[in-house]
Structure formats: C-alpha cells, structure tokens
Design a protein around this motif. Sequence first.
Motif, short mmCIF file in Angstrom:
data_model
loop_
_atom_site.label_atom_id
_atom_site.label_comp_id
_atom_site.label_asym_id
_atom_site.label_seq_id
_atom_site.Cartn_x
_atom_site.Cartn_y
_atom_site.Cartn_z
N ALA A 54 -2.49 -2.23 6.79
CA ALA A 54 -2.22 -0.94 7.44
C ALA A 54 -3.32 -0.62 8.46
CB ALA A 54 -2.11 0.17 6.40
N ARG A 59 -2.28 2.04 11.40
CA ARG A 59 -1.69 3.14 10.64
C ARG A 59 -2.70 3.81 9.72
NH1 ARG A 59 1.88 0.73 7.03
NH2 ARG A 59 1.01 -1.29 7.56
N THR A 82 3.81 8.10 10.34
CA THR A 82 4.64 7.46 11.35
C THR A 82 5.92 8.23 11.60
OG1 THR A 82 5.63 6.04 9.68
CG2 THR A 82 3.72 5.16 10.87
#
Length: 180
Positions: A54, A59, A82
Amino acid sequence: MALTFELDPAFTPALRDGVTALWADVSNAGGAVGFVPPVTAEEIRPELLRHLAAMEDGRTRLLVGRDEDGAVAATAFLALNTHRLMRHWLWLYTVMVHPRHQGKGYGRALLAAAADAARSIEGIEAVRLTCRGGTGADRFYAACGYREVGRVPAAIRVAEGDDRDDVIMLLPLGPAPALV
C-alpha cells in the motif's frame, strides 16, 4: 528524551526489521494491533508486506518515531481513502509505542505527529481510527482529542468466547494548535 518522528522514511532492511520487532513486542505485551499473543516476527511479516504494498502504491504513509538510540520506538500508518466521496479524511492504523517506552508521553507525541502529518496532506480534514474495545485504548484516544463516532458490538473475536467491540473514533483537523 523525546522521540524523533519521520514521515515516509526510506524503507530499508533495518527499518523493516525494526518495525517487525516493534509489532511483535507490542503484540506480545498485549497491544491490540491485529494479533493475539504469542506472535512471532514471521507471523507479522505478511501483514507488514501488505502495508508495504500500500505504501508503494501511494495509498499509505508511514510515520516512524525513533528513540535516542535511533531504534524504532513508535509507528503509525496513515491510509488515504480511495473512495471519491471520502477523500477528505484518512485512516490511522497500527498505532504502536514500544512497551519499554510506554508511560513517557510518547503515545500522545505519536498521535500529535500523526495529526500534523495528516494536516500536511492536501484536502485532509479528519483522521479516523478504530480500536479494540475493552483495552482502554478508546479512553486514551479520547484524551488525545478523538471522539467516539460509532461502535460495532462484538465485531472483534480475540478468542473463542472473547468478542470485543470495534470502536470507531474521529479527530477533526483544524489548524495546528499553538505551541506554548
């Protein structure tokens, strides 16, 4: 002595090993960070690899606190949303302070550094986290400015017959507080 915090440090083998060891030590001391003791570093590694993936995708961000010896003493992961309707807040998770450093104010310092890191990300207005009920973590987070906004009863099964609430907490971000 205070911890030194760094957002998005270079993820070296030494940092990987430091985070893994921290995670194992916190878990084995009874910390509610995704595992139930006893746990080994080898059991933690696959979860850390998911965090790293991630991070590589952009992210997730890693906040690391190092002690006076340069050892990894605290961490928190900041996960960006997201979903297009929820990009104004982020998740804070795997919040850890090494057991040998607990009771020194490092947890509060870690949460303050995480809030500052969140404020530095354009468009972020709040930090959301969940914690395991029955540990006192919700009281600690509340003392750090978070407020409970939800609770899912018995959502976390620690062991057969030991179900805990999943407590959802939120910290709205305003301007950084003035330093006194």
